[in-house]
Scaffold this active site. Structure first.
Site, mmCIF file in Angstrom:
data_model
loop_
_atom_site.group_PDB
_atom_site.id
_atom_site.type_symbol
_atom_site.label_atom_id
_atom_site.label_comp_id
_atom_site.label_asym_id
_atom_site.label_seq_id
_atom_site.Cartn_x
_atom_site.Cartn_y
_atom_site.Cartn_z
ATOM 1 N N LYS A 18 -9.516 -6.032 -24.867
ATOM 2 C CA LYS A 18 -8.800 -7.200 -25.381
ATOM 3 C C LYS A 18 -9.298 -8.502 -24.750
ATOM 4 O O LYS A 18 -9.458 -9.515 -25.443
ATOM 5 C CB LYS A 18 -7.291 -7.030 -25.130
ATOM 6 C CG LYS A 18 -6.414 -8.179 -25.611
ATOM 7 C CD LYS A 18 -4.963 -7.739 -25.704
ATOM 8 C CE LYS A 18 -4.402 -7.303 -24.368
ATOM 9 N NZ LYS A 18 -4.276 -8.430 -23.404
ATOM 10 N N ARG A 94 5.460 -8.843 -26.105
ATOM 11 C CA ARG A 94 5.201 -7.527 -25.511
ATOM 12 C C ARG A 94 6.216 -6.484 -25.972
ATOM 13 O O ARG A 94 5.932 -5.291 -25.956
ATOM 14 C CB ARG A 94 5.241 -7.653 -23.979
ATOM 15 C CG ARG A 94 4.713 -6.453 -23.224
ATOM 16 C CD ARG A 94 4.730 -6.707 -21.735
ATOM 17 N NE ARG A 94 3.915 -7.841 -21.359
ATOM 18 C CZ ARG A 94 2.618 -7.798 -21.113
ATOM 19 N NH1 ARG A 94 1.974 -6.653 -21.229
ATOM 20 N NH2 ARG A 94 1.959 -8.869 -20.765
ATOM 21 N N ARG A 129 -13.490 1.650 -13.156
ATOM 22 C CA ARG A 129 -13.632 0.203 -13.044
ATOM 23 C C ARG A 129 -13.659 -0.240 -11.571
ATOM 24 O O ARG A 129 -12.892 0.237 -10.746
ATOM 25 C CB ARG A 129 -12.462 -0.469 -13.787
ATOM 26 C CG ARG A 129 -12.621 -1.938 -14.043
ATOM 27 C CD ARG A 129 -11.715 -2.391 -15.167
ATOM 28 N NE ARG A 129 -10.317 -1.999 -14.996
ATOM 29 C CZ ARG A 129 -9.381 -2.198 -15.919
ATOM 30 N NH1 ARG A 129 -9.695 -2.769 -17.062
ATOM 31 N NH2 ARG A 129 -8.135 -1.817 -15.698
ATOM 32 N N ARG A 160 -8.929 -1.102 -7.839
ATOM 33 C CA ARG A 160 -7.515 -1.468 -7.854
ATOM 34 C C ARG A 160 -6.622 -0.243 -7.716
ATOM 35 O O ARG A 160 -6.904 0.825 -8.226
ATOM 36 C CB ARG A 160 -7.171 -2.187 -9.166
ATOM 37 C CG ARG A 160 -7.532 -3.645 -9.179
ATOM 38 C CD ARG A 160 -7.281 -4.299 -10.519
ATOM 39 N NE ARG A 160 -6.085 -3.806 -11.198
ATOM 40 C CZ ARG A 160 -5.633 -4.313 -12.340
ATOM 41 N NH1 ARG A 160 -6.273 -5.313 -12.919
ATOM 42 N NH2 ARG A 160 -4.553 -3.841 -12.901
ATOM 43 N N ARG A 171 0.984 3.304 -17.607
ATOM 44 C CA ARG A 171 0.801 2.009 -18.270
ATOM 45 C C ARG A 171 0.555 2.195 -19.766
ATOM 46 O O ARG A 171 1.065 1.432 -20.588
ATOM 47 C CB ARG A 171 -0.370 1.258 -17.630
ATOM 48 C CG ARG A 171 -0.084 0.783 -16.211
ATOM 49 C CD ARG A 171 -1.353 0.390 -15.478
ATOM 50 N NE ARG A 171 -1.980 -0.794 -16.032
ATOM 51 C CZ ARG A 171 -3.219 -1.180 -15.730
ATOM 52 N NH1 ARG A 171 -3.962 -0.461 -14.906
ATOM 53 N NH2 ARG A 171 -3.713 -2.276 -16.252
#
Length: 246
Positions: A18, A94, A129, A160, A171
């Site tokens: 995105k 959201r 990532r 992270r 998530r």
């Protein structure tokens, strides 16, 4: 795109690409890219009435209420740059409650871009990532590996805490629940894109969609139906009106 300024909403799960598509949309159409986090921080920094109210919740560790968020978004969209250039709302609304409140507040999009990527691909993208805290650049151990001959860079790369399979699963689950509640409000404006393909191919298809004539404002699910009927005298229009009402 027609003379009307584009008012775009984009949605996609974490690691759906995105952010990349937002950059390409801004580059192509010159719209103002808005995230609620940025808009919220700007209001707090400017010490506006909305910002000060939001700051109270933030400092107490509470969530900023939807009505405040909607007010902040509406204020941002009313600024001159958004009015003259159009806007791109990134990941907002959201929730279904926020979508309904946006429409009630008179905030209407012209296009809704939805990026879809299978859950297992999202997890793979996320787990691999790594980010460079000095430059903000994002790498991926498989898809976009960092240069291994740069020892200094390799040493400072950060993984992270929420870029794990378990955290990502939570998530993604939350995202699916939320987007399922949001999309019914924008079905007439929405097009879905396969987020697994090359980013330039996705961008081309998105640009084609955004260049199409704008759609009408969305109506909340179960909301009122608006109909216009026309016909010459003695055309039977009155009879059809009665039957439609019935």
């Amino acid at each position: 795109m027609s003379g009307e300024k584009p008012r775009i909403i984009i949605a996609g799960a974490p690691a759906s690409g995105k952010g990349t598509q937002c950059e390409l949309i801004v580059e192509k159409f010159g719209v103002v890219h808005i995230s609620t986090g940025d808009a919220l921080r700007a209001q707090v920094k400017a010490e506006t009435e909305l910002g000060m109210k939001a700051k109270e919740f933030m400092e107490s560790g509470g969530l900023v209420p939807d009505e405040l968020i909607i007010g902040i978004v509406k204020a941002r969209l009313a600024e001159e740059d958004c009015q003259t250039q159009g806007w791109l709302l990134d990941g907002f609304p959201r929730t279904g409650v926020q979508a309904e409140a946006m429409i009630a507040a008179g905030i209407h999009a012209t296009h809704f871009v939805l990026l879809e990527v299978p859950d297992e691909i999202l997890v793979e993208r996320c787990v691999g990532r790594r980010s460079d805290p000095d430059t903000g650049k994002i790498y991926h151990l498989k898809f976009h590996p960092p240069p291994e001959d740069d020892a200094e860079l390799m040493a400072r790369l950060v993984h992270r805490a929420d870029d794990t399979a378990e955290a990502m699963g939570n998530r993604i689950k939350s995202y699916h629940e939320n987007v399922k509640a949001v999309t019914p409000f924008y079905e007439s404006l929405m097009q879905t894109f396969d987020g697994q393909t090359d980013k330039t191919e996705i961008a081309s298809k998105v640009a084609e969609f955004l260049s199409a004539p704008v759609s009408s404002a969305p109506v909340p699910p179960g909301g009122p139906l608006g109909i216009i009927i026309a016909g010459a005298p003695a055309s039977g229009k009155g009879t059809q009106c009665e039957l439609i009402v019935e």
